[in-house]
Design an enzyme around this catalytic site. Structure first.
Site, PDB file in Angstrom:
ATOM      1  N   ARG A 126       0.715  -1.325   0.044  1.00  0.00           N
ATOM      2  CA  ARG A 126      -0.030   0.115  -0.076  1.00  0.00           C
ATOM      3  C   ARG A 126       0.661   1.289   0.076  1.00  0.00           C
ATOM      4  O   ARG A 126       2.062   1.252   0.309  1.00  0.00           O
ATOM      5  CB  ARG A 126      -0.864  -0.080   1.250  1.00  0.00           C
ATOM      6  CG  ARG A 126      -2.243  -1.089   1.183  1.00  0.00           C
ATOM      7  CD  ARG A 126      -2.932  -0.903   2.491  1.00  0.00           C
ATOM      8  NE  ARG A 126      -3.683   0.262   2.511  1.00  0.00           N
ATOM      9  CZ  ARG A 126      -3.695   1.397   3.130  1.00  0.00           C
ATOM     10  NH1 ARG A 126      -2.720   1.194   4.163  1.00  0.00           N
ATOM     11  NH2 ARG A 126      -4.308   2.228   3.199  1.00  0.00           N
ATOM     12  N   LYS A 191       4.232  -8.430  11.530  1.00  0.00           N
ATOM     13  CA  LYS A 191       3.454  -8.531  10.241  1.00  0.00           C
ATOM     14  C   LYS A 191       3.826  -9.861   9.599  1.00  0.00           C
ATOM     15  O   LYS A 191       4.971 -10.158   9.342  1.00  0.00           O
ATOM     16  CB  LYS A 191       3.830  -7.434   9.155  1.00  0.00           C
ATOM     17  CG  LYS A 191       3.288  -7.458   8.129  1.00  0.00           C
ATOM     18  CD  LYS A 191       3.293  -6.090   7.188  1.00  0.00           C
ATOM     19  CE  LYS A 191       2.524  -5.949   6.000  1.00  0.00           C
ATOM     20  NZ  LYS A 191       2.419  -4.738   5.456  1.00  0.00           N
ATOM     21  N   ARG A 326      -1.251   3.553  13.455  1.00  0.00           N
ATOM     22  CA  ARG A 326      -0.148   3.029  14.605  1.00  0.00           C
ATOM     23  C   ARG A 326      -0.401   3.178  15.890  1.00  0.00           C
ATOM     24  O   ARG A 326      -1.401   4.135  16.203  1.00  0.00           O
ATOM     25  CB  ARG A 326       1.007   3.995  14.256  1.00  0.00           C
ATOM     26  CG  ARG A 326       1.702   3.853  12.761  1.00  0.00           C
ATOM     27  CD  ARG A 326       2.385   2.595  12.564  1.00  0.00           C
ATOM     28  NE  ARG A 326       3.174   2.638  11.265  1.00  0.00           N
ATOM     29  CZ  ARG A 326       2.483   2.012  10.232  1.00  0.00           C
ATOM     30  NH1 ARG A 326       1.218   1.532  10.314  1.00  0.00           N
ATOM     31  NH2 ARG A 326       3.122   2.071   9.097  1.00  0.00           N
TER      32      ARG A 326
END
Length: 329
Positions: A126, A191, A326
């Site tokens: 992204r 992630k 975040r």
């Protein structure tokens, strides 16, 4: 091999070395019907792909750890009927600029098309970020479908696909999977994968959707140097990671049926499950949209997948787009 492919060694050579055993230069030259000098030139390309080649005097060359190359036949064989009957076309490419871009260039076709690649020369995440794509190490998958109902039919689909990926990972015995709004797949806060949605067409008419998924299967040095956030791969989660082909078929088994029925079901069918996987539920967060930052408490998502953020102004709604989330410090 595609016109957008990198300068890779011949697939026949990679298939020969994939077993991780020693192969002499003479054997490889005979196998490819070329000179040993030509073989040496091809072997020199392996390092650029992040592959480790070991040379042993009198034994030849071996690819450390070997390779499991994706195989369309194996993937199709392991697919469930509910997924295979909805999949119009499956492509397994050696190298491409990006799987999303490849499918975007294809002529519209009925049903769902899927594309895997061993290597991406210009993999994208992204906001235009690079998606690091070591050769034959991870999953680089894109799927495409079209509708006649406009953009609204695809609302919340990045979140729903995240639910499908979490289901697939659970089937592979990977627990502690979480989803970070709007498109990250996490394991224990790190992630594990990412989803990239691209839509083109008429906002109220014919639209074409491409869903991209990158999933980390193997811990690679090149990834560690290029990724700027905590991340993890399956080989550091499981003692015996599943085969890449099995992971590929498992992902298709969960994502393809979702895409096939999404126009009818919409995000509402997945909202509750997504909320249960929400990595930042009720946490203080900073939401970035371009240069603007909004601070608040993450209160989940609404029926279309938009973010619900409790701020000083009350409960505000933020839709997808160029947004980063975040945990507030």
């Amino acid at each position: 091999m595609n016109s957008d492919a990198a300068d890779l060694p011949p697939m026949a050579l990679l298939q020969l070395l994939a077993d991780g055993k020693n192969h002499s230069g003479q054997e490889m030259a005979k196998h490819l019907n070329v000179s040993r000098t030509a073989i040496w030139k091809q072997l020199a390309k392996l390092e650029a792909l992040g592959l480790e080649l070991l040379s042993q005097s009198g034994k030849g060359y071996c690819l450390v750890g070997g390779l499991e190359l994706l195989d369309e036949g194996i993937i199709r064989k392991e697919m469930a009927h509910t997924a295979s009957e909805c999949l119009n076309k499956l492509s397994v490419l050696t190298s491409i600029d990006s799987t999303n871009a490849f499918l975007m260039r294809q002529e519209p076709a009925p049903g769902i098309s899927a594309c895997f690649a061993e290597y991406q020369t210009a993999g994208r995440g992204r906001r235009g970020r690079q998606w690091v794509s070591p050769f034959a190490s991870n999953i680089y998958l894109s799927l495409r479908l079209s509708n006649n109902s406009g953009l609204g039919a695809f609302e919340g689909i990045s979140l729903a696909v995240g639910v499908a990926v979490a289901r697939a990972l659970n089937e592979l015995n990977i627990g502690d999977v979480q989803l970070k709004w709007p498109n990250d797949v996490l394991w224990s806060g790190r992630k594990l994968g990412g989803i990239l949605i691209e839509v083109v067409g008429d906002p109220s008419g014919v639209c074409h959707l491409v869903v991209g998924l990158g999933l980390n299967l193997k811990t690679e040095k090149s990834m560690a140097q290029a990724i700027d956030q905590p991340w993890v791969a399956l080989d550091s989660i499981l003692t015996e990671p599943p085969s890449r082909n099995h992971v590929a078929s498992c992902l298709l088994n969960h994502i393809v049926p979702l895409l096939n029925t999404y126009e009818v079901q919409g995000f509402s069918a997945y909202k509750s499950e997504w909320e249960g996987l929400n990595a930042q539920a009720n946490q203080a967060v900073d939401l970035f949209m371009g240069d603007n930052r909004t601070s608040g408490i993450m209160r989940g998502v609404n029926s279309s997948g938009a973010l619900l953020l409790e701020t000083d102004k009350g409960l505000e709604i933020f839709h997808g787009g160029e947004v980063s989330l975040r945990v507030a410090r």
